[in-house]
Design an enzyme around this catalytic site. Structure first.
Site, mmCIF file in Angstrom:
data_model
loop_
_atom_site.group_PDB
_atom_site.id
_atom_site.type_symbol
_atom_site.label_atom_id
_atom_site.label_comp_id
_atom_site.label_asym_id
_atom_site.label_seq_id
_atom_site.Cartn_x
_atom_site.Cartn_y
_atom_site.Cartn_z
ATOM 1 N N LYS A 23 102.193 46.723 71.287
ATOM 2 C CA LYS A 23 101.872 48.012 70.683
ATOM 3 C C LYS A 23 102.268 49.110 71.659
ATOM 4 O O LYS A 23 101.907 49.052 72.845
ATOM 5 C CB LYS A 23 100.377 48.097 70.360
ATOM 6 C CG LYS A 23 99.950 47.198 69.203
ATOM 7 C CD LYS A 23 100.437 47.724 67.861
ATOM 8 C CE LYS A 23 99.825 46.944 66.703
ATOM 9 N NZ LYS A 23 100.279 47.467 65.393
ATOM 10 N N ASP B 105 105.809 47.873 68.328
ATOM 11 C CA ASP B 105 105.313 48.612 67.166
ATOM 12 C C ASP B 105 104.729 49.931 67.640
ATOM 13 O O ASP B 105 103.729 49.952 68.352
ATOM 14 C CB ASP B 105 104.231 47.786 66.444
ATOM 15 C CG ASP B 105 103.747 48.453 65.163
ATOM 16 O OD1 ASP B 105 104.236 49.550 64.827
ATOM 17 O OD2 ASP B 105 102.873 47.860 64.498
ATOM 18 N N GLU C 251 109.156 48.426 65.292
ATOM 19 C CA GLU C 251 108.420 48.677 64.051
ATOM 20 C C GLU C 251 107.930 50.120 63.980
ATOM 21 O O GLU C 251 107.380 50.643 64.946
ATOM 22 C CB GLU C 251 107.229 47.702 64.011
ATOM 23 C CG GLU C 251 106.373 47.799 62.775
ATOM 24 C CD GLU C 251 105.354 46.657 62.713
ATOM 25 O OE1 GLU C 251 105.458 45.690 63.498
ATOM 26 O OE2 GLU C 251 104.438 46.741 61.871
ATOM 27 N N ASP D 88 106.829 49.593 58.307
ATOM 28 C CA ASP D 88 105.475 49.114 57.992
ATOM 29 C C ASP D 88 104.758 50.204 57.199
ATOM 30 O O ASP D 88 104.680 50.128 55.964
ATOM 31 C CB ASP D 88 104.724 48.747 59.276
ATOM 32 C CG ASP D 88 103.297 48.269 59.003
ATOM 33 O OD1 ASP D 88 102.912 48.128 57.828
ATOM 34 O OD2 ASP D 88 102.541 48.036 59.975
ATOM 35 N N LYS E 7 102.539 43.583 54.279
ATOM 36 C CA LYS E 7 101.147 43.153 54.433
ATOM 37 C C LYS E 7 100.651 43.032 53.004
ATOM 38 O O LYS E 7 100.755 44.001 52.239
ATOM 39 C CB LYS E 7 100.342 44.195 55.213
ATOM 40 C CG LYS E 7 100.794 44.292 56.669
ATOM 41 C CD LYS E 7 100.102 45.419 57.395
ATOM 42 C CE LYS E 7 100.580 45.443 58.849
ATOM 43 N NZ LYS E 7 100.143 46.677 59.528
HETATM 44 MG MG MG Z 1 102.636 47.869 62.152
#
Ligand code: MG
Length: 368
Positions: A165, A193, A219, A244, A268
């Site tokens: 992240k 991401d 991402e 995303d 997702k």
């Molecule tokens: Mg994400």
């Protein structure tokens, strides 16, 4: 078989491993919603919504109300296998609220699977893969000094992709990637991401500096709504860019395709409203030649199983997935979550979602 009712339970799941992104830190107890859908044949299906109000516009409290007041009343009396009809009926009463809708969608699939004796992946297209490679996520709760140790430990456990992240401070972001690459060498691939944390120019310069450490993908570098910006980043860097927060529904997937705003799509299964609508996103991606992966909202064993079945059934899901929510939690609502071992999650082969809700745990976790 007819739906006779749906019970809705807000639950609080304690985190075992703290989790943070550029959008903020998750609270020490994750707020989740579990539903039990009952039928006139005595069979029950289970579903889950895993909201994160920093990521999308639903809350646990709102989902409970949306389900009880708007969605459940229109599905009582329906045959659970009439999935498209049920989705359309709900949409006419209340638009959006896709996470609430997902809880029902998962429960419908679970109960159809139990009725037919088939695992959910066989209702979605069949078993394309028996196990799904999964990714370990080093969140922003892991400090720079601890990155190397965690990366090494997780690569040692068999995770062949590590996601970092980033998206807060470009200099630190690059340092985090460097630390992980130096720790794992070529034993693991690295993806990052930014959770929308960069501007377009910052994204391009930061990703370029990261590219010497070899990235599998980057991402959501910029704001979810900024498809022009996503397209500019995707054109400017060598690393594939994954959408995303830019892709929730089939309509937004189509926009991303039209604007060439991403090279990969993170599905997702809660974003479009469950498994049924996720199939529509996957179809658009496949037709556009865009590979996908199944991400995670950090679901309990229930939502995680739904994502795993989806990943198992779709050829277009070709990147390692992130269906590892239960590993971050100190407790769960199911007796036994899906098996995760050696960098893979194994697709449950029992009927339905293949996980057993524990009423004792549900009762305990329902208390704030
Ligand atoms: Mg994400």
């Amino acid at each position: 078989m007819k739906v006779t009712g749906v019970e809705v339970f807000p639950v609080h799941i304690p985190m075992k491993i703290p989790f943070a992104t550029s959008l903020g830190a998750l609270p020490p107890k994750a707020k989740r919603v579990i539903v039990i859908l009952r039928t006139d044949e005595g069979l029950a299906g289970v579903g889950e919504a895993a909201p994160d109000p920093s990521y999308h516009d639903e809350t646990m409290e709102g989902i409970v109300d949306t389900l009880r007041e708007y969605m459940v009343p229109v599905i009582v009396g329906e045959d659970p296998s009439d999935i498209e009809r049920i989705h359309e009926k709900v949409r006419r009463v209340i638009v959006g609220n896709t996470f609430a809708l997902s809880a029902l969608d998962f429960a419908l699939y679970d109960v159809i699977g139990r009725r037919t004796g088939l695992p959910v992946c066989r209702l979605l297209g069949g078993l394309f893969r028996e196990k799904v490679p999964v990714v370990w996520v080093l969140s922003l709760a892991t400090r720079l000094d601890d990155m190397a140790g965690e990366a090494e430990a997780m690569a040692g456990k068999g995770f062949k992709t590590l996601k970092i992240k980033v998206g807060v401070d470009p200099r630190l972001d690059v340092e985090r990637v460097k630390a992980v690459r130096e720790a794992v060498g070529d034993r693991a691939e690295i993806r990052v991401d930014a959770n929308q944390g960069w501007t377009v120019d910052k994204a391009i310069s930061t990703i370029r500096r990261m590219e010497r450490y070899e990235l599998q993908l980057v991402e959501q570098p910029v704001a979810g709504w900024d498809l022009k910006g996503m397209a500019r980043v995707a054109k400017a860097v060598d690393t594939p860019v994954m959408a995303d927060e830019s892709v929730f529904t089939p309509e937004t997937a189509l926009k991303v395709v039209e604007m060439e705003a991403a090279d990969i799509i993170n599905i997702k299964v809660m974003k479009p409203g469950g498994l049924h609508n996720s199939k529509k996103v996957a179809a658009i991606a496949e037709a556009a030649g865009i590979p996908c992966l199944v991400g995670s909202m950090l679901e309990t064993g229930v939502g995680t199983a739904a994502g795993v079945h989806f990943a198992a059934a779709h050829h277009v899901v070709s990147y390692p997935c992130e269906t590892i929510g239960p590993l971050y939690f100190g407790d769960d609502v199911v007796e036994e979550p899906v098996k995760t071992e050696g960098g893979y999650v194994y697709v449950p082969q029992k009927p339905g979602l293949g996980v057993q809700l524990s009423l004792e745990k549900l009762r305990r976790l329902s208390k704030p």
